[in-house]
Design a protein around this motif. Structure first.
Motif, PDB file in Angstrom:
ATOM      1  N   LYS A  64       0.849  -1.196   0.000  1.00 42.54           N
ATOM      2  CA  LYS A  64       0.000   0.000   0.000  1.00 42.54           C
ATOM      3  C   LYS A  64       0.884   1.245   0.000  1.00 42.54           C
ATOM      4  O   LYS A  64       1.829   1.356   0.762  1.00 42.54           O
ATOM      5  CB  LYS A  64      -0.909  -0.015   1.229  1.00 42.54           C
ATOM      6  N   LEU A  65       0.543   2.177  -0.895  1.00 43.08           N
ATOM      7  CA  LEU A  65       1.289   3.424  -1.011  1.00 43.08           C
ATOM      8  C   LEU A  65       0.771   4.428   0.014  1.00 43.08           C
ATOM      9  O   LEU A  65      -0.409   4.748   0.041  1.00 43.08           O
ATOM     10  CB  LEU A  65       1.145   3.989  -2.428  1.00 43.08           C
ATOM     11  N   THR A  66       1.653   4.897   0.842  1.00 42.93           N
ATOM     12  CA  THR A  66       1.286   5.913   1.832  1.00 42.93           C
ATOM     13  C   THR A  66       1.819   7.271   1.373  1.00 42.93           C
ATOM     14  O   THR A  66       2.645   7.337   0.455  1.00 42.93           O
ATOM     15  CB  THR A  66       1.892   5.578   3.213  1.00 42.93           C
ATOM     16  N   GLY A  67       1.368   8.314   2.010  1.00 39.09           N
ATOM     17  CA  GLY A  67       1.840   9.650   1.682  1.00 39.09           C
ATOM     18  C   GLY A  67       3.341   9.777   1.867  1.00 39.09           C
ATOM     19  O   GLY A  67       4.039  10.364   1.035  1.00 39.09           O
ATOM     20  N   LYS A  68       3.839   9.186   2.936  1.00 35.25           N
ATOM     21  CA  LYS A  68       5.266   9.255   3.238  1.00 35.25           C
ATOM     22  C   LYS A  68       6.099   8.489   2.202  1.00 35.25           C
ATOM     23  O   LYS A  68       7.119   8.982   1.724  1.00 35.25           O
ATOM     24  CB  LYS A  68       5.514   8.683   4.637  1.00 35.25           C
ATOM     25  N   SER A  69       5.636   7.288   1.835  1.00 33.58           N
ATOM     26  CA  SER A  69       6.389   6.502   0.845  1.00 33.58           C
ATOM     27  C   SER A  69       6.317   7.153  -0.541  1.00 33.58           C
ATOM     28  O   SER A  69       7.281   7.111  -1.301  1.00 33.58           O
ATOM     29  CB  SER A  69       5.914   5.055   0.806  1.00 33.58           C
ATOM     30  N   LEU A  70       5.186   7.784  -0.865  1.00 36.12           N
ATOM     31  CA  LEU A  70       5.069   8.496  -2.132  1.00 36.12           C
ATOM     32  C   LEU A  70       6.039   9.666  -2.173  1.00 36.12           C
ATOM     33  O   LEU A  70       6.730   9.873  -3.173  1.00 36.12           O
ATOM     34  CB  LEU A  70       3.633   8.991  -2.341  1.00 36.12           C
ATOM     35  N   GLU A  71       6.109  10.421  -1.092  1.00 36.96           N
ATOM     36  CA  GLU A  71       7.012  11.566  -1.026  1.00 36.96           C
ATOM     37  C   GLU A  71       8.459  11.114  -1.224  1.00 36.96           C
ATOM     38  O   GLU A  71       9.218  11.722  -1.985  1.00 36.96           O
ATOM     39  CB  GLU A  71       6.852  12.283   0.307  1.00 36.96           C
ATOM     40  N   LYS A  72       8.831  10.034  -0.569  1.00 35.92           N
ATOM     41  CA  LYS A  72      10.193   9.496  -0.692  1.00 35.92           C
ATOM     42  C   LYS A  72      10.464   9.078  -2.137  1.00 35.92           C
ATOM     43  O   LYS A  72      11.514   9.373  -2.707  1.00 35.92           O
ATOM     44  CB  LYS A  72      10.382   8.313   0.249  1.00 35.92           C
ATOM     45  N   LYS A  73       9.504   8.404  -2.741  1.00 36.68           N
ATOM     46  CA  LYS A  73       9.638   7.939  -4.124  1.00 36.68           C
ATOM     47  C   LYS A  73       9.793   9.122  -5.085  1.00 36.68           C
ATOM     48  O   LYS A  73      10.620   9.101  -5.992  1.00 36.68           O
ATOM     49  CB  LYS A  73       8.427   7.090  -4.498  1.00 36.68           C
ATOM     50  N   LEU A  74       9.003  10.171  -4.877  1.00 36.92           N
ATOM     51  CA  LEU A  74       9.068  11.348  -5.741  1.00 36.92           C
ATOM     52  C   LEU A  74      10.412  12.066  -5.624  1.00 36.92           C
ATOM     53  O   LEU A  74      10.941  12.570  -6.611  1.00 36.92           O
ATOM     54  CB  LEU A  74       7.918  12.307  -5.431  1.00 36.92           C
ATOM     55  N   HIS A  75      10.954  12.114  -4.422  1.00 32.41           N
ATOM     56  CA  HIS A  75      12.260  12.753  -4.217  1.00 32.41           C
ATOM     57  C   HIS A  75      13.374  12.008  -4.948  1.00 32.41           C
ATOM     58  O   HIS A  75      14.368  12.622  -5.338  1.00 32.41           O
ATOM     59  CB  HIS A  75      12.596  12.851  -2.726  1.00 32.41           C
TER      60      HIS A  75
END
Length: 103
Positions: A4-15
């Motif tokens: 499951k994609l969380t806000g925190k993991s998405l932010e890390k991925k985008l960075h």
């Protein structure tokens, strides 16, 4: 099973993404948003036309007032696609006064 994609993991991925990847994602989101916006606008137009047809179908005087506009919308949507042309045409020719005008 996917994680499951969380806000925190998405932010890390985008960075960790490059500029080109981010541009592609942003453009995909933009196109998706425009498509949804178009769909909503068509639904609103369809609903408004339906309401006008129902009202004009129940009152011949109202039909006479709106006749030119209802017919104009019919012609404006000719060849439009997305099922709108068929929808508008079906609604327009369902008016009882149309048969009388053409008959």
């Amino acid at each position: 099973m996917s994680k499951k994609l969380t806000g925190k993991s998405l932010e890390k991925k985008l960075h960790n993404m490059g500029t080109e990847e981010l541009i592609q994602i942003i453009m995909s989101l933009y196109r998706s948003n425009k498509s949804v916006e178009q769909s909503i606008n068509l639904q609103i137009i369809g609903d408004a036309y339906h309401d006008a047809i129902v009202a004009a179908g129940q009152d011949e005087e109202l039909y006479k007032l709106w006749k030119d506009r209802l017919e104009s919308v019919l012609h404006d949507f000719a060849g439009f696609g997305w099922g709108m042309e068929e929808y508008i045409c079906e609604k327009y020719y369902s008016l009882p006064w149309i048969q009388e005008d053409n008959g």
